[in-house]
Design a protein around this motif. Structure first.
Motif: not given
Length: 376
Positions: A244-245, A263-264, A370-376
């Motif tokens: 996070t952050g 990867g990301s 798709s799992q409900g998580i938006t990454l930065p």
């Protein structure tokens, strides 16, 4: 001797009452003469029984308990079906692979295919340049030193490859009491570490049938530890952001200095907490390179999804001392598992995060969405 008969490694003998392996396991048992091996044990054929007998005998020669033999048999069942396999060279190298260059693959494919020229228990299409009972890769040094032909003959010698496996096994600290699959994985470094566990019961039964001694090995699951307070959202899917952050700095598929980034990347100050993206089991952690990725690294197996696909996540670039989980540990979504580092091939502190589906890295950003998580 590069290729030898099984009987040369089977001995007459009786159980010893000497304490071994810290006193927690049965004493070693030596096999009866090879001529008396049964034609089959359960669903295992004479060929498979012969190979299991080599493993049991060599473990006994080294004064190792039956549990060591059972771990070896479990590994060989998983890797080769307990058969001494030649390699047909049909594996197709991924274009973006960092395991080997195209030129290296051409060379080691040719070496692996030499196995077709020597006695074997059958030929498989091949997984990279893997050969033999434990699917050792000559490129990785499992066949020892010598000419290409000698290396391949070593890999097709069950006694040689069993010896190499046992040599590595006994260097694993605490192998006698850790879960059997974890001991095997520490030696083999497989993409699918939990696959070994599916064959543990068969390995125990084979070992008992060949020695007359029950395998008393008792593994442990490790302490899952306490999850720290997670500052992000755990979605209804059970998934959470691994950091996070942070700031997104590099994506899946980027071409960098001749290789494709798998990867990301998320830039963050050194020591920023890294979190488990979902509930799972830690199946790999090391401060060595892993599958072409930098040290230190942690992999979590999240089991199979609704479609039966195996889902894993990988976290990379931590410094030694910055990983807070161990192989065999159960973790929960949002659990603090590591801290951001700048280790290995890196231009600044960041988390390199990957999602694997059936052993292949996929773009983590759409998968997490798709799992409900938006990454930065």
């Amino acid at each position: 001797m590069l290729v030898g008969g099984v009987a040369a490694f089977l001995m007459l003998g009786s159980p010893s009452d000497t304490d071994v392996a810290g006193g927690s396991c049965e004493a070693p048992v030596v096999l009866i003469d090879g001529a008396e091996l049964p034609e089959s044990i359960g669903s295992f054929s004479a060929v498979q029984v012969r190979n299991a007998a080599v493993i049991v005998s060599l473990a006994a020669e080294r004064d190792l308990p039956p549990s060591a033999a059972a771990i070896g048999i479990m590994t060989a069942i998983t890797e080769s079906g307990l058969r001494n396999l030649a390699n047909e060279g049909k594996f197709v190298r991924p274009a973006n692979s960092r395991v080997m260059s195209a030129a290296e693959w051409d060379r080691w494919r040719a070496v692996a295919m030499l196995s077709l020229n020597y006695p074997n228990d059958g030929a498989a299409p091949g997984d990279w340049d893997s050969v033999g009972l434990f699917q050792g890769r000559p490129q990785a040094g499992w066949g020892g030193q010598g000419t290409d032909e000698e290396i391949v003959q070593n890999l097709l010698n069950p006694a040689y490859t069993t010896g190499r496996f046992l040599d590595e096994l006994v260097t694993v600290e605490g192998w006698e009491t850790m879960p059997a699959w974890k001991a095997a994985q520490t030696v083999q470094v497989s993409k699918f570490p939990m696959a070994y566990d599916a064959h543990w019961e068969d390995a125990q039964q084979l070992t008992q049938a060949l020695t007359g001694t029950e395998v008393t090995f008792e593994g442990c699951t490790g302490d899952p530890g306490a999850a720290s307070t997670y500052p992000g959202l755990v979605a209804d899917s059970g998934w959470a952001a691994p950091i996070t952050g942070a700031r997104f700095t590099g994506g899946f598929g980027d071409v960098r200095n001749g290789y494709t980034h798998m990867g990301s990347d998320f830039a963050a100050p050194l020591g920023t907490p890294i979190y488990a993206a979902a509930d799972g089991l830690v199946t790999h952690t090391s401060c060595k390179g892993f599958q072409g990725r930098s040290p230190c690294n942690v992999m979590i197996d999240h089991g199979t999804d609704a479609d039966g696909a195996r889902i894993q996540t990988l976290y990379v670039h931590m410094y030694p001392g910055q990983t807070h989980v161990d192989i065999g540990q159960t973790v929960t979504a949002g659990q603090h598992i590591a801290d951001v580092g700048n280790n290995g091939r890196s231009t600044g502190p960041h988390l390199h995060y990957e999602v694997w589906v059936n052993g292949q890295a996929v773009n983590a950003l759409p998968y997490m969405r798709s799992q409900g998580i938006t990454l930065p």
